[in-house]
Design an enzyme around this catalytic site. Structure first.
Site, short mmCIF file in Angstrom:
data_model
loop_
_atom_site.label_atom_id
_atom_site.label_comp_id
_atom_site.label_asym_id
_atom_site.label_seq_id
_atom_site.Cartn_x
_atom_site.Cartn_y
_atom_site.Cartn_z
N ILE A 137 -9.99 9.18 1.16
CA ILE A 137 -10.01 8.08 0.19
C ILE A 137 -9.93 6.76 0.94
CG2 ILE A 137 -8.72 6.95 -1.68
CD1 ILE A 137 -10.09 9.48 -2.61
N ASP A 161 -33.28 -18.63 28.58
CA ASP A 161 -32.86 -17.56 27.66
C ASP A 161 -32.89 -18.01 26.21
OD1 ASP A 161 -32.55 -15.44 29.40
OD2 ASP A 161 -30.47 -15.92 29.86
N PRO A 195 -6.31 -6.05 10.95
CA PRO A 195 -7.77 -5.98 11.07
C PRO A 195 -8.15 -4.61 11.64
CG PRO A 195 -6.93 -8.04 11.97
CD PRO A 195 -5.75 -7.15 11.74
N HIS A 254 -28.85 -17.44 23.44
CA HIS A 254 -27.87 -17.41 24.53
C HIS A 254 -27.29 -18.79 24.86
CE1 HIS A 254 -29.23 -13.36 25.01
NE2 HIS A 254 -28.58 -13.17 26.14
N HIS A 275 -4.15 3.51 -3.48
CA HIS A 275 -4.27 3.00 -2.11
C HIS A 275 -3.53 1.68 -1.92
CE1 HIS A 275 -6.10 0.83 1.28
NE2 HIS A 275 -6.44 2.00 1.77
N HIS A 331 -2.11 -1.77 7.18
CA HIS A 331 -1.76 -1.97 5.77
C HIS A 331 -0.61 -1.05 5.36
CE1 HIS A 331 -4.87 1.19 5.87
NE2 HIS A 331 -4.17 1.75 4.89
N ARG A 349 -18.90 -21.54 37.64
CA ARG A 349 -18.77 -20.08 37.67
C ARG A 349 -18.66 -19.58 39.12
NH1 ARG A 349 -24.47 -16.86 37.44
NH2 ARG A 349 -25.79 -18.47 38.33
N HIS A 399 0.84 -1.20 0.00
CA HIS A 399 0.00 0.00 0.00
C HIS A 399 0.88 1.25 0.00
CE1 HIS A 399 -2.44 -3.28 1.53
NE2 HIS A 399 -3.51 -2.60 1.18
N SER A 402 -23.28 -12.05 37.07
CA SER A 402 -23.54 -13.39 36.54
C SER A 402 -22.27 -14.22 36.38
CB SER A 402 -24.25 -13.30 35.18
OG SER A 402 -25.54 -12.75 35.32
N GLU A 456 -18.13 -6.21 24.27
CA GLU A 456 -17.35 -7.44 24.33
C GLU A 456 -16.10 -7.39 23.44
OE1 GLU A 456 -21.60 -8.52 25.37
OE2 GLU A 456 -20.64 -7.42 23.73
#
Length: 661
Positions: free
Chosen positions: A189, A464, A117, A468, A261, A68, A353, A28, A380, A406
């Site tokens: 761009i 749920d 990413p 879930h 690009h 990139h 848990r 690039h 939870s 998350e």
């Protein structure tokens, strides 16, 4: 626009970058030509770094979120004196080189995190700034600011369009992470076309709404204006967004268009070199330019580093206990309080848990720089950090209220882990790893030690319903290279899972836990057993059946084995908390655990995908290869056939068929 023609010190970055792209015939060049003044200003004027001590702990961090543009970074690292040679630039994007297509942590000297990413780099930058804020508050003393550095992130339009960027921007603004400076290579761009065809946000209003300071630099070639903007940002009590208007592919015949690009310049290289007054051969840099960087970057960095070492020596003398604690944290020496954790085992039926929550609290007490929490689910998941919430008013709080973010939570923790000195932990419902997956993948690729505590692990979630109830998530996480997924069967195995996570220096660990109560099993040496990934929980001579189970299904397997043994069908039980660890064992151990002469049967309340490897062509796999249902958990499990009667009956039928055959 300022004219940098003839500025060899700056233009060397551009030329080396686009020459590397041209030689590789891949890469690039647009960002290299457009954003070079930004990275030049940072490395020569605004960042504390010392290339000969690339991992110096109090260095400023630079993250190229627009990964990139790696050729831009590699050219800068080479000129600044990091271990990136001219030959490395010539081998850009080639097999075995340390200059890959996108920056990778641990491969290229001077690279802080793996990016590519889009959106994750800026989010990891938030994590780095957060780590700095916490460690500074915890360890700095009057006139001894041993932790005092900035995090700079270079982003493109693509970074800011990814949804995760808003999670990061919102979180950083709320936390007023004023040592964080995000610089936008704003060239209007993107790969396909103009940004205006995909996005029309006013970025300044967006950042201001999230609680950021914002600055505009109208001329991306004006290195003085860029440096002034960065200096101004450093004085802000808020995180700062700096938009710098640049021209993508400046100097190329197709400058300012998407055509420049992501494609090599080819024959246009000569025109670009002429535009900038570059008179040297490919990969040739004038000696005066190397001398410039030696003086401006290396010598200044050496002095800054030495000053910090003197400060650290004074700190060690005055505060020996805090010094030792900090050094242990930087070295990743985490403590597992085995005696306290073993003593706390209630030896009763309870959800893993709940077991995890108790173990986690003891582990956190033993590790003062363990930091994290949950994505709005601590009540939870039972994961809540100590010392209060991490906030602008309580920088030593170790419970992070990530909010319903998350993906952001996971990437922020990646940033903290990459920064060093922190053992991050993140928690949510297991099904929401769908949101976490891209960052879990990068955590594994970067070999970052951290803990992911994931609860409500199966259709036993119940009412749920299918949204879930995890089905495919276990298989998904298990396929990530260098990612240890541990699904413990009881308190003892959960305890061992945490110990393994604390000892796994180059592997992130996901501990997958139940909502429903489980029976405590009898163990010989649970730490040794779980460390092998799978072990014989119940052995039986001349076994006709080997039941292989994980997590909550281990107790069911024990009950099925008892029923079959009563019918004179010799059955043994294998608990397999970690396929990842089991695959590391030798062939003899695997053969000993998975008796090929017996009928091998897997029992797991998730997809059967992946189990054929262990049960063999003629084995049985009890699982769920469809989505779940909404009903009380025990009803759902029963309806899906996870009961002693159904499993025993099918095993007996299969044995008869084998005998008849």
């Amino acid at each position: 626009m300022k004219n940098n023609k003839g500025n060899d010190n700056l233009n060397a970055i551009r030329m080396l970058g686009i020459q590397a792209v041209n030689k590789a015939n891949s890469g690039h060049p647009g960002i290299v030509l457009g954003a070079a003044p930004i990275i030049y200003s940072l490395f020569t004027e605004n960042m504390n770094l010392y290339p000969k001590e690339a991992k110096w702990f109090n260095r400023d961090r630079f993250v190229l979120s627009a990964g990139h543009g790696s050729a831009l970074l590699y050219a800068m690292l080479h000129l600044a004196g990091f271990k990136v040679s001219i030959n490395d630039l010539k081998n850009f994007r080639q097999w075995g080189s340390n200059t890959p297509g996108h920056p990778e942590l641990g491969l290229t000297d001077g690279v802080e995190v793996t990016t590519g990413p889009l959106g994750q780099g800026v989010t990891m930058g938030v994590g780095m700034a957060m780590a700095e804020a916490f460690l500074a508050a915890k360890f700095n003393k009057p006139r001894l600011d041993i932790i005092d550095h900035h995090t700079f992130v270079l982003v493109g339009d693509g970074d800011l369009q990814e949804g995760i960027s808003q999670e990061a921007i919102s979180f950083a603004g709320f936390q007023t992470l004023n040592k964080l400076i995000v610089i936008h290579d704003s060239n209007d761009i993107q790969l396909d076309s103009e940004v205006s065809k995909a996005n029309k946000e006013d970025m300044h209003k967006r950042f201001k709404a999230a609680g950021w300071n914002t600055i505009l630099v109208k001329d991306g070639e004006d290195v003085v204006a860029i440096s002034k903007a960065i200096e101004k940002a450093k004085k802000s009590n808020l995180p700062t967004y700096i938009e710098i208007k640049t021209v993508i592919g400046l100097g190329a015949t197709k400058q300012g268009t998407s055509a420049v690009h992501g494609a090599p310049l080819g024959k246009d290289l000569a025109h670009t070199e002429e535009f900038f007054g570059w008179k040297y051969k490919d990969f040739e840099v004038p000696e005066s330019t190397y001398e410039f960087y030696e003086k401006i970057v290396m010598e200044r960095g050496k002095q800054t580093f030495k000053n910090w070492e003197l400060l650290l020596n004074s700190y060690q003398t005055s505060y020996p206990n805090e010094y030792e604690e900090l050094m242990n944290a930087i070295d990743g020496k985490w403590n597992f309080p085995q005696q306290e954790v073993e003593t706390a085992n209630p030896q009763k039926t309870q959800a893993t848990r709940i077991s995890s929550g108790s173990i986690f609290e003891n582990v956190m007490r033993a590790n003062p720089t363990m930091l994290g929490g949950s994505a709005d689910l601590s009540s939870s998941t039972k994961i809540k950090g100590l010392d209060g919430d991490f906030t602008p008013k309580n920088r030593v709080g170790r419970n992070v209220m990530y909010g319903v973010r998350e993906f952001g939570m996971t990437a922020i923790n990646n940033g903290m882990a990459a920064h060093g000195g922190i053992l991050p932990v993140a928690s949510t419902f297991f099904v929401f790893t769908d949101y976490m997956k891209p960052a879990l993948r990068l955590a594994s690729l970067m070999k970052l030690q951290q803990l992911f505590v994931l609860t409500h692990d199966s259709v036993a979630v119940g009412e749920d319903g299918p949204t879930h109830e995890p089905i495919e998530q276990l298989a998904m996480l298990r396929t990530i290279p260098n990612h240890n997924v541990i699904r413990p069967a009881d308190y003892a195995e959960t305890m061992a899972a945490y110990k393994i996570g604390l000892e796994s220096k180059q592997t992130p660990t996901s501990i997958v836990l139940t909502r429903q109560d489980l029976t405590e099993q009898k163990h010989q040496d649970v730490f040794a057993e779980v460390s092998k990934g799978a072990y014989l929980l119940q052995a039986k001579a001349n076994a006709k059946v080997t039941l292989i189970a994980t997590g909550s299904e281990v107790d069911l397997a024990v009950k099925v084995a008892n029923a079959l043994n009563k019918k004179k069908i010799a059955t043994c039980v294998v608990s397999m908390p970690s396929m990842f660890l089991f695959e590391k064992q030798d062939a003899n151990y695997k053969a000993q655990i998975l008796n090929a002469k017996s009928l091998r049967v897997s029992i797991e309340m998730g997809t059967t995908y992946g189990w054929a490897k262990y049960v063999g062509e003629n084995g049985l796999s009890f699982g769920i290869d469809r989505f779940g249902e909404s009903a009380p958990g025990d009803v759902v499990m029963d309806k899906f056939g996870f009961n002693v009667e159904n499993i025993s009956e099918q095993i007996i039928k299969t044995l008869k068929t084998r005998k008849d055959a």
